[in-house]
Design a protein around this motif. Sequence first.
Motif, PDB file in Angstrom:
ATOM      1  N   VAL A 227       3.768   8.366  -8.271  1.00  0.00           N
ATOM      2  CA  VAL A 227       3.435   7.111  -7.591  1.00  0.00           C
ATOM      3  C   VAL A 227       2.055   6.660  -8.056  1.00  0.00           C
ATOM      4  N   ALA A 228       1.961   5.445  -8.565  1.00  0.00           N
ATOM      5  CA  ALA A 228       0.710   4.913  -9.106  1.00  0.00           C
ATOM      6  C   ALA A 228       0.109   3.874  -8.163  1.00  0.00           C
ATOM      7  N   THR A 229      -1.210   3.696  -8.265  1.00  0.00           N
ATOM      8  CA  THR A 229      -1.928   2.725  -7.424  1.00  0.00           C
ATOM      9  C   THR A 229      -2.823   1.842  -8.272  1.00  0.00           C
ATOM     10  N   THR A 230      -2.823   0.555  -7.974  1.00  0.00           N
ATOM     11  CA  THR A 230      -3.737  -0.413  -8.579  1.00  0.00           C
ATOM     12  C   THR A 230      -4.688  -0.914  -7.507  1.00  0.00           C
ATOM     13  N   TYR A 231      -5.993  -0.892  -7.810  1.00  0.00           N
ATOM     14  CA  TYR A 231      -7.000  -1.365  -6.864  1.00  0.00           C
ATOM     15  C   TYR A 231      -7.395  -2.796  -7.196  1.00  0.00           C
ATOM     16  N   VAL A 232      -7.593  -3.596  -6.139  1.00  0.00           N
ATOM     17  CA  VAL A 232      -7.940  -5.001  -6.344  1.00  0.00           C
ATOM     18  C   VAL A 232      -9.082  -5.402  -5.415  1.00  0.00           C
ATOM     19  N   ASP A 233      -9.765  -6.477  -5.796  1.00  0.00           N
ATOM     20  CA  ASP A 233     -10.744  -7.110  -4.926  1.00  0.00           C
ATOM     21  C   ASP A 233      -9.975  -7.913  -3.884  1.00  0.00           C
TER      22      ASP A 233
END
Length: 390
Positions: free
Chosen positions: A126-132
């Motif tokens: 499971v992958a995660t992308t971080y955003v503003d």
Amino acid sequence: MLPPDISYILNELGEDREEYFNAVAPPIYQTSNFAFKTVADMRRAFEDEFNNLIYSKGMNPTVNILRKKLAALDNAEECLVFNSGSSAIFASVFANVQSGDHIVSVNRPYGWAKKLFDEVLPRFGVATTYVDGREIEAFERAILPSTKIIYLESPNSWDFVLQDLRAVADLARAEGIITICDNSYCTPLFQRPLDHGIDMSLQSATKYIGGHSDVVAGVLTGTQTMMNHVFNNAMQNAGNGISPFNAWLLLRGLRTLPARLDRISTTTRIMVDWLKQHSKVEQVIFPLDPSFPQYELAQRQMSGACGLVTIVVHAKNMEEIVTFSESLRHILMAVSWGGHESLVIPRCASLQPEAFDASDPEHRMLRFYFGLEDAEYLKTDLEQAFAKMV
């Protein structure tokens, strides 16, 4: 704005006093399991442990009283209570992803949420992308066909960055994505994420719900279907429900929650105004101060804010900040917030001395929690500590 039925929720909801000798305070059902008279009764309970008493790892009468109150405060159908806020985060996420899935999270979430996203879930694909999270376009760009969860924390617990909960909820619903919001800063009295369309709201009940710095717990609220899913697909396997005694402590804390938040809010406003005028303070960060960059959004989706305030001090080196922090006589240096006592945590406590950069405002941050003490008492303590900075 407080829920209109707040007095009923905190003092009566879920409390069938006739069942326990008309005691004003509910009993602690300190039992590990529950007996059955017939095999048929036991069979029915096994088929739906969420709605039956079998073993206190799952449900317990004291915990159930608390669940009803916390669900009502969040305007939710159902609630689960965990042995920590981290457990609530883990269960809400883990129950809703599988190998190959993707998560979109706001930048720099609570440390143990980030560890879950960065170290635990990648082991299961499971992958995660971080955003503003301040811009809805950041979420739009990050969404993939495999995105299953958007994880929010509004406000966060250091610089109090917000997300537009309604905008994110609308975007996620259109894409079939589950939304989770950490609401530990506000509590349901000052913000109810579900009212803005968020699927699940969680909070660290260690903070304001407990209110006495003597219990660790977490809360997750949402629909009946979603809570049943989390219960059967994560919570029961991890065995991270709350104990009956700790549930009773949270019930005690709920009785005085509005009064405590009112007192803390009043003191915090006084302290914010005082700190803004202090010569040692470069910046004061507080969501409901007009200087806050997202002030209009904070006003729109939060009915209040209390306790947590971050300042940036004028300091040429780490030693000045260390001296200030260690000179405080009454404000304790500790993590967390929401109890009776005022606290401080310097950002540089998470830095090695050689990594400190005085030109970076974040390195000169101190986060305060202002508790139930008198404002003048707190000012006096701060002033004598500021005087020791050179």
